[in-house]
Design an enzyme around this catalytic site. Structure first.
Site, PDB file in Angstrom:
ATOM      1  N   SER A  95      15.675  48.660 130.417  1.00 38.33           N
ATOM      2  CA  SER A  95      14.305  47.410 130.921  1.00 38.33           C
ATOM      3  C   SER A  95      13.752  48.015 131.790  1.00 38.33           C
ATOM      4  O   SER A  95      13.614  48.796 132.443  1.00 38.33           O
ATOM      5  CB  SER A  95      15.246  46.079 131.257  1.00 38.33           C
ATOM      6  OG  SER A  95      16.144  46.770 132.377  1.00 38.33           O
ATOM      7  N   HIS A 120      19.993  51.453 129.756  1.00 34.81           N
ATOM      8  CA  HIS A 120      21.451  49.939 130.383  1.00 34.81           C
ATOM      9  C   HIS A 120      22.802  51.048 129.175  1.00 34.81           C
ATOM     10  O   HIS A 120      24.124  51.319 129.892  1.00 34.81           O
ATOM     11  CB  HIS A 120      21.288  48.819 129.421  1.00 34.81           C
ATOM     12  CG  HIS A 120      20.837  48.560 130.220  1.00 34.81           C
ATOM     13  ND1 HIS A 120      20.971  47.112 131.820  1.00 34.81           N
ATOM     14  CD2 HIS A 120      19.161  47.775 130.633  1.00 34.81           C
ATOM     15  CE1 HIS A 120      20.359  46.838 132.232  1.00 34.81           C
ATOM     16  NE2 HIS A 120      18.926  46.903 131.529  1.00 34.81           N
ATOM     17  N   LEU A 122      23.659  54.161 125.914  1.00 33.40           N
ATOM     18  CA  LEU A 122      23.088  54.609 124.803  1.00 33.40           C
ATOM     19  C   LEU A 122      24.881  54.978 123.666  1.00 33.40           C
ATOM     20  O   LEU A 122      25.305  55.662 123.891  1.00 33.40           O
ATOM     21  CB  LEU A 122      22.752  56.324 124.444  1.00 33.40           C
ATOM     22  CG  LEU A 122      22.336  56.818 123.432  1.00 33.40           C
ATOM     23  CD1 LEU A 122      21.545  58.694 123.907  1.00 33.40           C
ATOM     24  CD2 LEU A 122      23.913  57.633 123.289  1.00 33.40           C
ATOM     25  N   TYR A 166      23.994  64.201 130.005  1.00 25.95           N
ATOM     26  CA  TYR A 166      22.516  63.600 130.388  1.00 25.95           C
ATOM     27  C   TYR A 166      21.672  64.699 130.927  1.00 25.95           C
ATOM     28  O   TYR A 166      21.112  64.553 130.866  1.00 25.95           O
ATOM     29  CB  TYR A 166      22.989  62.879 131.674  1.00 25.95           C
ATOM     30  CG  TYR A 166      22.916  61.317 130.520  1.00 25.95           C
ATOM     31  CD1 TYR A 166      22.354  60.769 129.405  1.00 25.95           C
ATOM     32  CD2 TYR A 166      24.466  60.962 130.314  1.00 25.95           C
ATOM     33  CE1 TYR A 166      22.570  59.723 129.682  1.00 25.95           C
ATOM     34  CE2 TYR A 166      24.672  59.756 129.917  1.00 25.95           C
ATOM     35  CZ  TYR A 166      23.821  59.479 129.130  1.00 25.95           C
ATOM     36  OH  TYR A 166      24.058  58.393 128.056  1.00 25.95           O
TER      37      TYR A 166
END
Length: 205
Positions: A95, A120, A122, A166
């Site tokens: 978002s 938000h 994965l 990440y």
């Protein structure tokens, strides 16, 4: 023209030829692999994957079913699903946010004028894990964000053990996130996203 129609990497990817019937005529089959934005109709499939992926690890889900429906109604263009023969196998839901760092309000709000994409969640279906699908999906998602004129950065929060994953996707750690969920604490991470004008000059987007 919609954002999606301008992005070839979000169109269905056919990895196998259509099968032929005994009479030699081709019959319709679902594409072996397809990437597309999610819709509210995908919410239950999304939640089933998310629930299995997160509850066993942290005891809770980043998004509950009503929150998934909430974001897929408000900003479906900030989601991406990976489908194999019509079955959802991995997804991302995002978002828009309008501040430099995430706050507790970012968990439930979508700021239409924001330039930060808050990722938000994965998640990958359990039978498709350990195949690199999470990294591939994140790469495609970031490529997609780079073609959106309003997107400047991507932010997410994760537990310590996910930081290396990440980082391999190109995110950098910003330090502890002020958001908490129960007893869980998170690291906030960011990835720069260049807007539509840059990408159009440099990659034909």
């Amino acid at each position: 023209m919609s954002a999606l129609s301008a992005l070839p990497f979000l169109k269905p990817v056919h990895l196998r030829s259509p099968r032929s019937s005994p009479g030699g005529q081709r019959r319709h089959t679902l594409p072996a692999s397809e990437f597309r934005c999610l819709s509210p109709e995908d919410a239950i499939s999304v939640f089933e994957i998310e629930r299995e992926a997160f509850i066993s690890v942290s005891g809770d889900c980043p998004l509950h079913l009503d929150e998934i429906r909430h974001f897929l109604n408000l900003c479906p263009e900030l989601s991406l699903g990976w489908f194999e023969e019509g079955r959802l196998v991995a997804f991302i839901i995002g978002s828009l946010w309008d501040q430099d760092r995430l706050s507790q309000a970012a968990l439930t709000l979508h700021k239409p004028r924001g330039t930060v994409v808050h990722i938000h969640v994965l998640a990958v279906h359990r039978t498709f894990r350990q195949q690199g699908k999470g990294s591939i999906l994140m790469w495609r998602y970031l490529q997609y964000l780079r073609c959106l004129p309003f997107a400047r950065r991507a932010l997410l929060m994760c537990e310590d053990f996910l930081v290396p994953f990440y980082q391999k996707c190109g995110f950098e750690a910003l330090g502890p996130c002020e958001v908490t969920v129960g007893d869980l604490a998170f690291i906030e991470m960011q990835h720069p996203v260049r807007g539509h004008a840059f990408m159009r000059r440099n990659s034909g987007c």
